[in-house]
Design a protein around this motif. Sequence first.
Motif, PDB file in Angstrom:
ATOM      1  N   GLY A 340       0.848  -1.151   0.077  1.00 44.69           N
ATOM      2  CA  GLY A 340      -0.071   0.014  -0.015  1.00 44.69           C
ATOM      3  C   GLY A 340       0.549   1.280   0.016  1.00 44.69           C
ATOM      4  N   TYR A 341       0.341   2.385   0.139  1.00 40.32           N
ATOM      5  CA  TYR A 341       0.799   3.718   0.277  1.00 40.32           C
ATOM      6  C   TYR A 341       0.007   4.637   0.771  1.00 40.32           C
ATOM      7  N   ILE A 342       0.587   5.751   1.281  1.00 41.30           N
ATOM      8  CA  ILE A 342       0.059   6.817   1.949  1.00 41.30           C
ATOM      9  C   ILE A 342       0.738   8.024   1.429  1.00 41.30           C
ATOM     10  N   LEU A 343      -0.124   8.875   0.837  1.00 43.06           N
ATOM     11  CA  LEU A 343       0.228  10.195   0.225  1.00 43.06           C
ATOM     12  C   LEU A 343      -0.027  11.423   0.857  1.00 43.06           C
ATOM     13  N   GLY A 344       0.640  12.147   1.386  1.00 41.37           N
ATOM     14  CA  GLY A 344       0.072  13.506   2.007  1.00 41.37           C
ATOM     15  C   GLY A 344       0.744  14.538   1.224  1.00 41.37           C
ATOM     16  N   ASN A 345      -0.182  15.661   0.705  1.00 42.68           N
ATOM     17  CA  ASN A 345       0.325  16.763   0.217  1.00 42.68           C
ATOM     18  C   ASN A 345      -0.340  18.105   0.790  1.00 42.68           C
ATOM     19  N   TYR A 346       0.985  18.912   0.940  1.00 45.15           N
ATOM     20  CA  TYR A 346       0.727  20.080   1.758  1.00 45.15           C
ATOM     21  C   TYR A 346       0.771  21.600   0.665  1.00 45.15           C
ATOM     22  N   SER A 347      -0.168  22.347   0.845  1.00 52.09           N
ATOM     23  CA  SER A 347      -0.299  23.626   0.064  1.00 52.09           C
ATOM     24  C   SER A 347      -0.935  24.589   0.756  1.00 52.09           C
ATOM     25  N   ASN A 348      -0.838  25.821   0.176  1.00 56.88           N
ATOM     26  CA  ASN A 348      -1.439  27.059   0.863  1.00 56.88           C
ATOM     27  C   ASN A 348      -0.964  27.387   2.171  1.00 56.88           C
ATOM     28  N   TYR A 349       0.327  27.491   2.215  1.00 59.83           N
ATOM     29  CA  TYR A 349       0.678  27.886   3.507  1.00 59.83           C
ATOM     30  C   TYR A 349       0.503  29.458   3.940  1.00 59.83           C
ATOM     31  N   ASP A 350       0.168  29.604   5.193  1.00 66.80           N
ATOM     32  CA  ASP A 350       0.164  30.854   5.507  1.00 66.80           C
ATOM     33  C   ASP A 350       0.853  30.981   6.965  1.00 66.80           C
ATOM     34  N   LEU A 351       1.840  31.769   7.050  1.00 68.15           N
ATOM     35  CA  LEU A 351       2.718  31.868   7.944  1.00 68.15           C
ATOM     36  C   LEU A 351       2.252  33.043   9.066  1.00 68.15           C
ATOM     37  N   ALA A 352       1.295  33.828   8.803  1.00 65.89           N
ATOM     38  CA  ALA A 352       0.813  34.789   9.635  1.00 65.89           C
ATOM     39  C   ALA A 352      -0.493  34.542   9.903  1.00 65.89           C
ATOM     40  N   PRO A 353      -1.169  33.423  10.242  1.00 69.27           N
ATOM     41  CA  PRO A 353      -2.665  33.223  10.398  1.00 69.27           C
ATOM     42  C   PRO A 353      -3.236  33.935  11.689  1.00 69.27           C
ATOM     43  N   GLN A 354      -4.474  34.507  11.479  1.00 72.10           N
ATOM     44  CA  GLN A 354      -5.110  35.170  12.720  1.00 72.10           C
ATOM     45  C   GLN A 354      -5.702  34.224  13.635  1.00 72.10           C
ATOM     46  N   PHE A 355      -5.254  33.410  14.451  1.00 68.00           N
ATOM     47  CA  PHE A 355      -6.026  32.460  15.257  1.00 68.00           C
ATOM     48  C   PHE A 355      -6.784  33.466  16.295  1.00 68.00           C
ATOM     49  N   PRO A 356      -8.161  32.945  16.557  1.00 67.12           N
ATOM     50  CA  PRO A 356      -8.723  33.691  17.739  1.00 67.12           C
ATOM     51  C   PRO A 356      -8.235  33.420  19.020  1.00 67.12           C
ATOM     52  N   PRO A 357      -8.546  34.030  20.095  1.00 71.18           N
ATOM     53  CA  PRO A 357      -8.172  33.895  21.175  1.00 71.18           C
ATOM     54  C   PRO A 357      -8.830  32.435  21.670  1.00 71.18           C
ATOM     55  N   HIS A 358      -7.961  31.753  22.437  1.00 66.57           N
ATOM     56  CA  HIS A 358      -8.104  30.604  23.034  1.00 66.57           C
ATOM     57  C   HIS A 358      -8.472  29.534  22.063  1.00 66.57           C
ATOM     58  N   TYR A 359      -7.947  29.715  20.799  1.00 66.40           N
ATOM     59  CA  TYR A 359      -8.276  28.786  19.556  1.00 66.40           C
ATOM     60  C   TYR A 359      -7.750  27.331  19.909  1.00 66.40           C
TER      61      TYR A 359
END
Length: 814
Positions: A340-359
Amino acid sequence: MRYLILFFAVLSLHAAGQQVILSGKITDSQGNPIAFASLYIQGTTIGTSANEYGQYQIRLKPGKYGIDFRSVGFKQQTEQVELVADSFAHNVELTYEDYQLKQTAGQGEEDPAFEIIRNVIKKRQYHLTEINQYACDVYIRGIQKLISAPKGRLIRGVAHELQLNLDNNSILYMSESESRFNFQQPNNFKEVMMSSKVTGNYNAFDFNRAAKLQLNFYRNMLDIEGLNPRGFVSPIADNAMKYYTYKLLGSTVESGQVIDKIQVIPLDDRDPIFKGNIYIMENDWRVYKAHLYVTNRSNLNFVDTLNINQQYIPVNDGKWQPASVSFTYSGNVLGFRYKGYILGNYSNYDLAPQFPPHYFNGETMLITQQTTKKDSVYWRKKRPVPLTPQEQQNYNLKDSILKKHETAAYLDSTERANNKFSPASYAFFGDTVKHRYKNEVLTLNPLYETIIYNTVEGWAVDLKPTYTKKFGFGRQYTISPEVRYGFENKIFSINTGFNYAYDPTNQGVFYGRVGTGIVDLNSEGSVGIFLNGLSSLFFKDNFLKLYRSKYLMAGMQREVARGLLLDGSMEYARRNALQNTSNRTVWKFPNKEYTSNNPLNSNLNAPLLFPESNALTFKISAIYTFDEEYTTRPEGRVYDQSKYPKIRLSYRKGIKNWLGSDVDYDYADIQVFHNHINLGMYGYSSFLITAGNFFNDKAVSYPDYKWFKGNQGITFTPGISQYHFLPYYTYSPASFFEAHYEHNFSGFLFNKIPGLRKLKLEEIVGGNYLTQKLNPAYTEFYIGVQRFFFRFDYGFVYRGAGHFDQGIKLYYGI
């Protein structure tokens, strides 16, 4: 004029929203497909991966693009494309990598790779923490195929129903998921799964979530869940040179960066460490890509070989993040070969996300009811990696089978078949009747727990059916009546329990029980009723001590804050001591007598253990989990293993004079415990420490004492609070302290012994300690070996200063 402007505005919006499907095939110079190659739009983190056959597709707005195509073992290649139509085909041929060796180590000299790795290790912590937070999209696909099966073991009807064709690598399992992964230092993360599609049953390690798929080589240990309980040492760990040697294979230049290719060689391939190649970016001293693998010599579970390919891309400001990771594996279980195989693809990075308080509140994953409701139209539009023809056929087939299985006619026929009573199955496993439409389940305890024997009741019948009704969002209630009759003491007992999970998200439960019952004097539980019957009839050892109780109990539990679970109950009980009424045995033992039902006096004519006692008891407990983490699913929460110990505080009050209650005591204890402390290469540990006391013991009856999980038989049930040899009814109304510790080496020692390596045995050592004010200190030490649900222990016991006992204990999963 106004309408003309509106027309052109609508036309512009349509053009802006239009997408072109860019697709093609990625091959080598011989035309062979390059599986799981990645491609990214230059200057962005928008990208995808090819499928198993090198086919790719990506949706883009019309325009000109520079696209980087990459794969481990090949040179990075940039293609310029202009997209104008609805679809555009563009095949790509990659060239094999060409790494030139500029310098070699002379005889007796250190290979240049060592200095490169030292530089990487020096910057390991920096690269581990250089990005404070980020968010990205993650697409994961997993496939498992059956390659072959032993003749006669794969039933023809099963193969036909599952549409398995051994000549065509039939798909056993297939899954896809889309998530938004959110991270914040030092180790906070939350994954929101937007869609998921699964067919079949999975029999290997699981990576259906982004948090488990991320292999961060900058960590000293990499935990591949389910594959090896000890984890794997990173090739660039602080102590990596204790486990690896390195060889520089050459260098090249890609995108203006000098890349060194270094061979990673285990010093001892029996340890959980990698083999293969790791690519390092000079001057920045970071991982550029990796091709590593592990084999069964490292004592793997489920698979024989696992290959890992991981690539990184620049995000911004010189910071890099994973672009893609692929696992390919093969295994063999009882002659059934699969891959078998497992494939993971990462895209659309945001290095300055605005997480709400207590996220980041402990919720590590959110799965809603809509996650699994996305239809085939949605997946055709959103799937970033195209399906192969076999994968598409598998979906079509399994979807049609699923629709068939959801019809009323099929479910009715299935329920009739599954609910058919089987005497042989009932004797050993009990019986279960399910009604899917009504969400109802009725279970019966097995025959060996229904027809029982003990010296208090003689032969007895103990019927304990359980009825469960499920509702939406994980809510359910359970009714568990018990009807019991002893043929020699002529006592009939009946009671009913009730459990209602009203708030699964916060572990909210109402529970209660009312009636009469025959109860073990040890409230912690002693010998099982079946094993006690065997030891009585065949060896004339009646370990179990019973009393009768008429009671009414009600309680509730709920998590009132993150990590804080409260549980409180009130019980009124009228307790009566019992005496033996039977002395039956299979074999005659002329020189041996049964002991009385009084654990303080073994003589058959011993008086009753205690006079009739009425007790009104209030109980409350609080369990606190530090840094509690959990997954939220539609049916409730699933809690993760905490890195920190848990603390439990308990208080019990015997209330005198209310409703005729004649007990008067106050008991409290504090407990600190942890079930799995990961020690990396050396396995894992668990421990439990408890201290308690009766601060008021003016009127305490024997059923109210503090009891412990003793054991006097040859079998035992593993558990961190379980003693191996302690008599079942050791107690004291005074203060006590107990400590338990167990360590599982998980093959650390046996994996180095050729004859034992293939058995994949786990080595266990542990000890138990108990001291009470009125009794000498009790200490146990034991060693053991375990494989799946079989375990063999040998222990030594000390009471006070002298040796007391020793012997063998077995566990076999029942």
